[in-house]
Design an enzyme around this catalytic site. Structure first.
Site, PDB file in Angstrom:
ATOM      1  N   TYR A 105      29.215   4.097  13.773  1.00  0.00           N
ATOM      2  CA  TYR A 105      28.575   3.067  14.672  1.00  0.00           C
ATOM      3  C   TYR A 105      28.601   1.494  14.923  1.00  0.00           C
ATOM      4  O   TYR A 105      28.881   0.891  13.981  1.00  0.00           O
ATOM      5  CB  TYR A 105      27.196   3.363  14.227  1.00  0.00           C
ATOM      6  CG  TYR A 105      26.596   4.768  14.030  1.00  0.00           C
ATOM      7  CD1 TYR A 105      26.536   5.481  15.271  1.00  0.00           C
ATOM      8  CD2 TYR A 105      25.982   5.646  12.738  1.00  0.00           C
ATOM      9  CE1 TYR A 105      25.934   7.242  15.045  1.00  0.00           C
ATOM     10  CE2 TYR A 105      25.490   6.766  12.925  1.00  0.00           C
ATOM     11  CZ  TYR A 105      25.667   7.237  13.814  1.00  0.00           C
ATOM     12  OH  TYR A 105      24.841   8.866  13.757  1.00  0.00           O
ATOM     13  N   LYS A 157      11.179   5.793 -17.586  1.00  0.00           N
ATOM     14  CA  LYS A 157      10.934   5.790 -16.142  1.00  0.00           C
ATOM     15  C   LYS A 157      11.353   6.282 -15.246  1.00  0.00           C
ATOM     16  O   LYS A 157      13.162   6.180 -15.302  1.00  0.00           O
ATOM     17  CB  LYS A 157       9.901   4.616 -15.885  1.00  0.00           C
ATOM     18  CG  LYS A 157      11.216   4.003 -16.287  1.00  0.00           C
ATOM     19  CD  LYS A 157      10.320   1.570 -16.938  1.00  0.00           C
ATOM     20  CE  LYS A 157      11.236   0.759 -16.635  1.00  0.00           C
ATOM     21  NZ  LYS A 157      11.249  -0.368 -17.487  1.00  0.00           N
TER      22      LYS A 157
HETATM   23  C1  LIG Z   1      11.590  -0.406 -18.126  1.00  0.00           C
HETATM   24  C2  LIG Z   1      10.996  -1.478 -19.247  1.00  0.00           C
HETATM   25  C3  LIG Z   1      11.559  -1.238 -20.870  1.00  0.00           C
HETATM   26  C4  LIG Z   1      13.516  -1.164 -20.919  1.00  0.00           C
HETATM   27  O1  LIG Z   1      14.492  -2.366 -20.678  1.00  0.00           O
HETATM   28  P1  LIG Z   1      15.798  -2.299 -20.120  1.00  0.00           P
HETATM   29  O2  LIG Z   1      15.981  -3.322 -20.247  1.00  0.00           O
HETATM   30  O3  LIG Z   1      16.471  -0.739 -18.951  1.00  0.00           O
HETATM   31  O4  LIG Z   1      16.339  -2.030 -21.988  1.00  0.00           O
HETATM   32  C5  LIG Z   1      11.124  -1.858 -22.183  1.00  0.00           C
HETATM   33  N1  LIG Z   1       9.908  -2.376 -21.701  1.00  0.00           N
HETATM   34  C6  LIG Z   1       8.817  -2.409 -20.401  1.00  0.00           C
HETATM   35  C7  LIG Z   1       7.678  -2.676 -20.345  1.00  0.00           C
HETATM   36  C8  LIG Z   1       9.471  -1.346 -19.902  1.00  0.00           C
HETATM   37  O5  LIG Z   1       9.087  -1.032 -18.644  1.00  0.00           O
END
Ligand SMILES: *Cc1c(COP(=O)(O)O)cnc(C)c1O
Length: 507
Positions: free
Chosen positions: A402, A175
């Site tokens: 700035y 993701k």
């Molecule tokens: C993002 C996510 C993970 C992975 O988590 P990490 O801590 O990055 O390994 C696992 N399960 C779900 C439902 C997630 O949204």
């Protein structure tokens, strides 16, 4: 290009939506083959163009003949020879081949060649103008780069596999553009490495992967109801977390005319209180699913709220027990088996007893882990670097940037860097709150971070315009950098904007 590029086979985005693969290593048969393999993994374009120089080790007619034979396998639409290779032109007569005396002669006639949407391999010796050819093709000439070492991604995946039971499957969460590292490139590597599942947050990220040749199963974490039909067309599997989404998805499956039960993934809420069915909904869920043979429960899973935190172990144990009970109840009602998974990165390290049949790997693939003892097993995969655009000297009484807060009471040497908040460098790091690494020393930010630039104090550092500066990487690690930002490595990685050039070093 930074110091590693050219010494390692790398990939970047090229002009006109081309993909550019560069390799300035000594030309050996094996090296050419490796580069062609890497080229061949870039499935999304419309043909391969190969730019090759003649510096094959101990060049002989025989070696060119072998190279030419090898090239045939990759069906290039064009071969461009630079330098002495033209003496071996006869071996390339079955290809559409053009020869140029030098890189300069070639770059002058580039406008006549259609590179649009092609994969371009530049395998040219450093001494024959490798850099000039790459610069001519590069899309993002912006000097800020996120370098991602795919060999280290593979290393981390292997290290994690070795920690798991041999039968445990891995779903990798790609993701958010694979945590900023690039959805396609990371997913392609994972597919080649035999990972069982990928997961994306929204359906459109899944469509893109499918359109680019990713064929392994993909779960969509938060599919919107209006994307269900397209998801079925693209063979993407939804996370189902409520009766509303379950009923809507069943309707879409019915409309699709699917002849096989469609795989779905049931999310169970055990304390995170984000998405998911509660324990007291499992009976009704089981009954609904039993009456819906068009759907097949591929897996049930839950998400831990604090897997990385020893102080929360009691809560985590409760979540795992609750999941075990809920998933068992669901199995009993369905009278069917399905996979179960609970662990994210923190959980993989800290609760190996709860790996069930699968784990969901995210952050640790990129080398980050919840404790130093775990970090030692992994390699950080990325480096964010930029360059010094200008060096200036300010006098006592002057200010920088700035809305300055500080009037200098001494002379100072200031370096202007080609990175700003639009690249993902947060404004909160301005006025000394953060540092960058310049020639083995930390240099603090001076004044506010601007949109496309920032300034650092290099009064004590021997450096010059054009020099490389590391934002995070081998020297200032992503944890130290995240701490300055008062956040976690997840946010650092996902904040790096798309305009920052990604440079992939090949596995
Ligand atoms: C993002 C996510 C993970 C992975 O988590 P990490 O801590 O990055 O390994 C696992 N399960 C779900 C439902 C997630 O949204």
């Amino acid at each position: 290009m930074n110091k590693n590029s050219g010494q390692r086979l790398f990939k970047i985005e090229g002009i006109n939506q081309s993909i550019l693969i560069g390799d300035a290593n000594t030309q050996t048969y094996d090296g050419v083959e490796k580069a062609l393999e890497f080229l061949n993994r870039q499935t999304r374009n419309e043909g391969n163009i190969i730019v090759l120089s003649g510096e094959i080790q101990s060049p002989s007619s025989e070696s060119y003949k072998r190279i030419s034979g090898l090239l045939k396998k990759y069906k290039p639409i064009k071969i461009i020879g630079i330098g002495d290779i033209k003496n071996a032109a006869e071996h390339f007569s079955s290809h559409d081949a053009e020869f140029y005396a030098s890189a300069e002669a070639f770059t002058k006639s580039i406008a006549d060649i259609d590179f649009s949407r092609k994969n371009i391999l530049v395998k040219v010796d450093q001494s024959l103008g490798f850099q000039a050819i790459i610069e001519r093709f590069e899309e993002k000439a912006h000097e800020t780069e996120l370098e991602i070492d795919l060999a280290k991604v593979s290393f981390n995946l292997k290290a994690i596999r070795e920690m798991l039971k041999p039968t445990t499957e891995i779903m990798v969460m790609v993701k958010a553009f694979a945590y900023g590292n690039g959805s396609y490139d990371i997913s392609r590597l994972l597919q080649d490495e035999g990972v069982e599942y990928l997961a994306v947050a929204y359906a459109d990220a899944g469509f893109e992967l499918r359109n680019n040749g990713i064929t392994i199963p993909i779960m969509v974490l938060n599919p919107e109801i209006r994307s269900y039909r397209a998801m079925i067309r693209y063979n993407l599997e939804p996370q189902i977390f409520s009766f509303r989404t379950l009923k809507a998805f069943l309707e879409s499956v019915n409309e699709s005319g699917a002849t096989h039960p469609y795989p779905i993934h049931i999310k169970i809420n055990t304390g995170m209180n984000r998405l998911g069915f509660n324990r007291d909904e499992i009976t009704e869920l089981g009954e609904f699913l039993s009456a819906s043979p068009q759907l097949e429960v591929r897996a049930a899973f839950t998400h831990l709220a604090a897997s990385n935190d020893p102080a929360m172990d009691e809560m985590t144990h409760k979540q795992i027990a609750e999941f075990e009970a809920a998933s068992t109840e669901l199995k009993n009602i369905l009278k069917k088996d399905f996979k179960r998974h609970v662990l994210n990165s923190g959980g993989i390290f800290r609760y190996p007893e709860a790996q069930f049949e699968m784990v969901r790997l995210g952050l640790s693939l990129y080398g980050a882990a919840p404790a130093d003892e775990f970090k030692a097993k992994l390699k950080p995969v990325s480096r964010l670097t930029t360059r010094i655009t200008q060096i200036r000297h300010v006098k006592p009484g002057e200010t920088v940037g700035y809305n300055p807060k500080r009037i200098f009471d001494r002379e100072a040497k200031i370096a202007v860097l080609a990175i700003g908040y639009a690249d993902g460098l947060p404004r909160s790091l301005g006025h000394g709150a953060g540092t960058v690494w310049v020639h083995n020393k930390l240099a603090p930010f001076v004044g506010s971070i601007c949109m496309d630039m920032c300034m650092v104090d290099v009064s004590e550092i021997d450096c010059a315009e054009g020099d490389e500066v590391e934002i995070f990487g081998d020297n200032q690690d992503i944890y130290a950098f995240a701490k300055q930002m008062q956040t976690i490595p997840y946010e650092v990685m996902t904040n790096i904007s798309h305009r920052v050039k990604r440079v992939y070093l090949s596995a």
